[in-house]
Scaffold this active site. Structure first.
Site, PDB file in Angstrom:
ATOM      1  N   TYR B 440       0.812  -1.243   0.000  1.00 56.65           N
ATOM      2  CA  TYR B 440       0.000   0.000   0.000  1.00 56.65           C
ATOM      3  C   TYR B 440       0.838   1.282   0.000  1.00 56.65           C
ATOM      4  CZ  TYR B 440      -0.232  -0.403   5.266  1.00 56.65           C
ATOM      5  OH  TYR B 440       0.006  -0.518   6.596  1.00 56.65           O
ATOM      6  N   GLU B 441       0.165   2.374  -0.201  1.00 58.35           N
ATOM      7  CA  GLU B 441       0.827   3.681  -0.400  1.00 58.35           C
ATOM      8  C   GLU B 441       1.792   3.658  -1.581  1.00 58.35           C
ATOM      9  OE1 GLU B 441      -0.425   6.064   1.013  1.00 58.35           O
ATOM     10  OE2 GLU B 441      -1.393   5.143   2.729  1.00 58.35           O
TER      11      GLU B 441
END
Lengths: 596, 596
Positions: B440-441
Site C-alpha cells: 500500500y501507499e
C-alpha cells in the site's frame, strides 16, 4: 478464484529431450513408461489436479479442519471424496512395487505428478505425500508381515500414513525425545508420550491411519543412539486383516497455524498404544531417515509447486489488469490503459519466478532419475554414483526450492497489488502455504548444515567432486558453441565461485567449525544457483538442438529467453554469496549471547 | 505471547550522539525538546506502547473487525479504550502546531514514537497514522476554516481521518478514477462513487471520521489533470461545531485479508455525500501527495517496526530454546542441550535483522530531521537541500524498509522452527502484517520507478549528487582512521557500485526508458544498501568517538560489532544489484505478452 494448468509440455520436454529418459530403458519399470504411457499419465494427472484438487484449495483453506470434542477431526468439504478418487485412480502406487498393488513405474514420473497435485492443492497433497513417505520407510525397514499388512491398503488410499518425530521440547534435536516404548510379552510395545506437529495425525479421509513413531525403548541409551521406530496403527488390525479395536492414540488438539489449513496438524497423545518395532532396536533414526529423505525431496517440490501456481496466476493477472501506460508510450490506445505486463519491472518479477520454476522442475526430475538409478540399476558403481548425487542434492533441493518458492509466491502476490492481500484472490494463501515448507522436514538452516557438515566431506568429497566435474565437462563440451555461450560463460563463472567457496571451507572450517556454520546458508544457496544454472545449460542445449533441427515453436523460443534471463539476472548472486562466505565467522560469533 | 521493549536507548544514541539534535536548537520547537524532555517523552511512549498497545496485538489479530448489517464496524476489544488514551495523552499532536492543540515538537521525535507504537501494534497504529496524514494534508491545503473545524478534534483523537484513493479498477493509475463530484449552490459538492481498501474507513473508535477523498468534478479533464481533493466527514458538523446528520457515506463491506486484522479495510460507498473542496479544483493529486509522502515514510517505518519486534522475540527465543549442541562442543553441559543462539547460522540470521533495524532507525530519523529542516529552517537554501534529500530518500525508505522488514519478519519466524508457524507465538502475525507495507501507499515497484524516473533526474540530478557528495565527504574525512576502516572501505566500494549504476542509467535510460524500468527495483535496493551503510558509518563514528573518550559500555561494543556485520555480510549485495542493472532490458522485454 485462482486457476491452475499443469505444465505437461514442460515435463515432457524435460523427460523426452533434456534427460532423454528412453536411455534408461534397461532399468526395471522404465520400459513400460513409453512416451505414450507417460503422456497419458501426465495428462490424466493434470486433469485430476486441475478439475478435482484445485477447486478445493481456496475453500479448503477457508474452512480448515475441525477437531470435535470426541477427538475426531473433520477435513474440509470435498477432501474425502477427492482422496477416494486419488486412491481409486492408483495415484498413490504409481512408482511402488506391483506385489503390493503398485505400478512399478519410474519414481521420476511420480515426482512430476506430485508437482501437479501439490500446485493444485498443497494442503491436500500432504495427506498422500506423507502416506507415500511412510510406505517408503516400511518397504525398506519393515518386516515382510508389516509390509503385507499395511502397504497395500496404504497404496490403495484406504489407509493413510504419518510421521511422528517432534515433541514439545524436541524438534531438530531428536536425541532429547521422551516418548517411551515398553516391550510386551508378545513382542509388541506399549508406546506412551506426546507428539506435536503431526500432519494428518487425525482425519476423516481414511478408515485407518498408520503412524510411524520414534520412541525410546526402556533402558535404551540416551541421545540419538537410543531411538527406535515403531508402527502404530490408529485402529488395531485383526488377524484376518479387518479393523479391530481403537488403539491408544488420540488427537489432543489441532494447531491454529499460518497456512495449510486444509491439513490437520495434530497433537497426538500416545497412551499405552500398541506398536511394533520397525527395523532394529535403537536404529530408528536411520530408518526414519529413509522417510525423511523422501519427504525432503517432496517438500522441496512443494516450493516449486506453489511457485508455479503463483506464477501462473500472476502472469494471467498481469496480462489482464489495465493500469498505466508503457514507459515507451501507450501500447493499446483504444483501451483506458495498458495491461501491466508492458512494464519491465512486472516482467522482471515474472521472469525471476519462471526462470526458477523451469530449472527447479528440471533439477527435481534430474534428482528423481538419480533416485531411480540408485534403486534400480544393476551396476553397483552406477548405483553408488547416483546415490551420491541424490544425497548431495537433497538438502539443496529442500532448502533452496522452499526458500525461493516462498520468495516467488510473495513476488507473485505483489503483482496483484492490493488485491493480492485479499483472501478471495488466493495469492495470499500461496504465501502462507509455501511458508511451512521452509520449516518442516528439517528447517532450512538444518539443510544447509547437512550440506556443509555432512554431505560435502562425506567419502572424501567424492559426491561433490563428481558433481563439479559433471558441470565442468558440460561447460567444456559446449562452451565453443555460439548459441550456448550466453549459458556456458555465466555458468562457468558461477561454478568458479562455488569451487572457491568449497575450497575456502576446506581450508577454514576444519580447524574452526563455526566458519562452516556461518557460511552454511549462503553456501547452500550458492550451490543451488549453480545447480539450477546447470539445468539451464542442459535445457538450453536440448532446445538449441531442436531449433537447429528445424523446430521453430514458440515454446522453445520462450525457453531460451527465460534461460538467458536466469543467467543474466539470477545467477550473478553467486558473487555475493561467495563474499559472505569468505567473511568468516569471527564477527558472527563475537557477541555474548546476552547482547542479542 | 510475543513481547516488546521499545528501543529507547538506541533512539537516544541517535538523537544525542549521532545526529546531535541539539545543533538544531535554532529551529522552531527544537529548543523545547531538550534532552530531558526527549527522554521523558520517549520513556512515556515506550510505556504506553509496551503496556497498552502491545497486549492488544495478538488478540486484535485473532478477533479482527466485524461489520454489522447496519454498516457499523466494531474494532477488536480494547482498541477503543486505547485510542481514547492515545488522544488524551496528546500523542497525536506531538509535532503539530500548538494553535490546533499540538505540541510543536520536532517531527523527528514523533517519528521515533511512531516506531514504538507500530512495533507494539501495527494494525492499531494505522488508525492514528492515517489520521495524522489527513491532518498534514489539511494543514497544507485546507482552508483556515477547514483547519479550524477538523484539525483540533483530530489531534485530540476525538475524530479520525482516512485517505480515499483506490477504486476497484484503479489503484496505481489514479487517472482512471470515476468517483464524481457535483458542485452545489452553496459551494459544497455531492460526491458519488465507490472507494476500496480504505483503512479505518469505518470503526467504532471515534465519533466522526474525516474522509479525504479524490474525485472528478463534473466536466473536469480526463486523467490525472482532472482530480480534485475533498473533505467528506462521516457525520456532518453543525455551525456550532456539534455533530449533525449522518453524511451519505457508508461501509459496504470489509475485506478479508492476509493480516492487519485489527484494522478495518473498507469498501466505502459515497452516495451524494456532502464534501468540500480542499485546495484548488483539479489540483487534488498534488494535495493528496502531501498526505501520501507523509504516509510513505510512515509505511517505511512499519517495515522497520515489525522487523524490530520480530527480532526481539526471535532473539529471546534463541537464548532460551535448548536444542542441539554448539559445533565447537557443548557450551552448557549441565543442561540437556545448548540454547540455539550458540549456532552461527542463528546468529547470522539475528544479526542480519538487527544490523538492518539499527541502520534503518538511523535513516528514518535522518530523514525526519530533513523534514523538520525543510519545514522549519529560515534559510531557503537549507530548506531546499533538506527537501531534496527527503524527496530522494522517501521512495527508498518506503520500498527498501518494507521489503527488508518483511524478509526480516520471515527470518525471525524461522528462528522459532515449527513454533513460528503457530498462531499463538505471534511470529506469523508479524509476517502477515508486514506484508501489506510492501503493497500500500504505492506498491514497491512504483517506489522504485519514482526513484529512478522522477527523483533521480529531478533538477538535473541535484539531490542525488548532493547525497553522493555527502557520503563521499564522510568517507574522505574518516577513511584514515583505523577504527573506522572496516566501515569506510566497504561503504566507498558500495558507493562506487551505486555511482556506476547511476552512470549506467544516465547513459542507457534516456534513449530507452525500459532500461530504467528493468533496473528500477535493483537500483532502489542498491541505493538503500548504500544509504544504510552510510548510517552505519555515522553510527560507527559516533560510537568510536565515545569509546575513545572512555565509554566502555556494552551498548557501544555491540553497536560496533553489529555494524561490522552489516558491512561484511549485507552490504556486499550491491555488486549483484549492479550486475543485474547493467544486464539491461533486452531480455526482459523480448517475449510477447502471451508467452508469459
Amino acid at each position: 478464484m485462482p486457476s491452475y494448468q499443469a505444465p505437461v509440455q514442460d515435463v515432457s520436454f524435460l523427460l523426452d529431450d533434456v534427460f532423454q529418459i528412453d536411455r534408461y530403458d534397461n532399468l526395471p519399470g522404465f520400459s513400460d513408461a513409453t512416451r505414450d504411457v507417460r503422456e497419458a499419465i501426465l495428462s490424466e494427472a493434470a486433469k485430476f489436479s486441475e478439475e478435482v484438487l484445485q477447486p478445493l484449495n481456496l475453500s479448503g483453506d477457508q474452512e480448515g479442519c475441525t477437531r470435535h470434542d470426541d477427538g475426531r477431526v473433520t477435513t474440509p468439504k470435498g477432501f474425502k471424496d477427492a482422496f477416494k478418487q486419488l486412491g481409486e485412480g492408483g495415484w498413490l502406487g504409481l512408482a511402488a512395487p506391483s506385489e503390493f498393488g503398485g505400478q512399478d513405474l519410474p519414481s521420476t514420473l511420480a515426482r512430476a505428478v506430485g508437482e501437479f497435485m501439490t500446485s493444485a492443492n498443497m494442503a491436500f497433497s500432504m495427506y498422500h505425500g506423507l502416506t507415500q513417505g511412510a510406505v517408503a520407510a516400511l518397504l525398506v525397514h519393515g518386516s515382510p508381515e508389516q509390509q503385507k499388512t499395511f502397504v497395500p491398503k496404504m497404496l490403495a488410499g484406504e489407509w493413510a500414513g504419518t510421521m511422528n518425530l517432534t515433541e514439545p521440547h524436541c524438534g531438530t534435536d531428536l536425541g532429547l525425545l521422551r516418548t517411551k516404548a515398553v516391550k510386551q510379552a508378545d513382542g509388541s510395545y506399549k508406546i506412551s508420550g506426546t507428539k506435536i506437529f503431526i500432519s494428518g495425525g487425525e482425519q476423516d479421509l481414511t478408515d485407518n491411519i498408520i503412524h510411524l513413531v520414534i520412541a525410546r525403548i526402556e533402558g535404551a541409551p540416551a541421545g540419538t543412539k537410543g531411538i527406535s521406530l515403531f508402527v502404530v496403527p490408529k485402529v488395531l488390525i485383526n488377524a484376518d486383516g479387518s479393523l479391530g479395536e481403537r488403539n491408544g492414540v488420540s488427537c489432543g488438539s489441532i494447531e491454529h497455524k499460518m497456512g495449510i489449513h486444509g491439513n490437520s496438524t495434530c497433537v497426538l497423545n500416545y497412551d499405552n498404544a500398541t506398536g511394533w518395532l520397525v527395523g532394529e532396536e535403537n536404529k530408528g533414526l536411520a530408518a526414519m531417515f529413509v522417510m525423511m529423505n523422501e519427504a525432503r525431496l517432496g517438500v522441496g517440490l512443494q516450493g516449486l509447486a506453489v511457485s508455479e501456481v503463483a506464477y501462473q496466476n500472476a502472469a494471467a493477472y498481469a496480462r489482464e489488469r489495465l493500469q498505466g501506460r508503457a514507459l515507451t508510450g501507450a501500447k493499446d490506445k483504444d483501451k483506458p490503459a495498458d495491461p501491466i505486463i508492458v512494464h519491465p519491472d512486472i516482467r522482471r518479477t515474472l521472469l525471476t519466478i519462471r526462470s526458477f520454476n523451469e530449472a527447479a522442475r528440471a533439477l527435481a526430475l534430474w534428482a528423481s532419475l538419480k533416485s531411480d538409478v540408485a534403486h534400480r540399476a544393476t551396476d553397483a558403481k552406477e548405483r553408488q554414483a547416483a546415490d551420491d548425487a541424490l544425497g548431495l542434492l537433497t538438502p539443496v533441493i529442500k532448502g533452496v526450492f522452499t526458500d525461493t518458492g516462498f520468495a516467488n509466491a510473495v513476488a507473485a502476490q505483489q503483482v496483484f497489488g492490493g488485491h493480492g492481500y485479499i483472501v478471495e484472490h488466493g495469492m495470499e494463501q500461496f504465501v502462507r502455504d509455501a511458508r511451512i515448507a521452509m520449516i518442516y522436514e528439517g528447517a532450512n538452516g538444518i539443510q544447509a548444515l547437512d550440506l556443509v557438515g555432512r554431505k560435502l566431506p562425506k567419502d572424501g568429497g567424492r559426491a561433490v567432486m563428481a558433481f563439479f566435474g559433471e558441470i565442468a565437462a558440460f561447460a567444456k563440451d559446449n562452451g565453443g558453441e555460439e548459441a550456448l555461450k550466453p549459458f556456458v560463460t555465466p555458468l562457468s563463472n558461477s561454478l568458479g565461485h562455488l569451487q572457491q567457496a568449497t575450497m575456502w571451507l576446506m581450508q577454514n572450517a576444519m580447524a574452526k567449525p563455526d566458519n562452516a556454520g556461518a557460511a552454511s546458508t549462503d553456501y547452500m544457496h550458492l550451490f543451488g544457483l549453480v545447480a539450477l544454472g546447470y539445468m539451464w545449460g542442459l535445457m538450453a542445449k536440448a532446445a538449441a538442438d531442436k531449433v537447429a533441427a528445424g523446430d521453430s515453436s514458440d515454446y522453445l523460443k520462450t525457453k531460451l529467453v527465460t534461460g538467458r534471463f536466469f543467467m543474466e539476472r539470477v545467477l550473478p548472486a553467486t558473487a555475493t554469496h561467495l563474499a559472505r562466505i569468505q567473511a568468516g565467522a569471527d564477527t558472527v560469533m563475537e557477541l555474548p549471547a546476552e547482547a542479542f
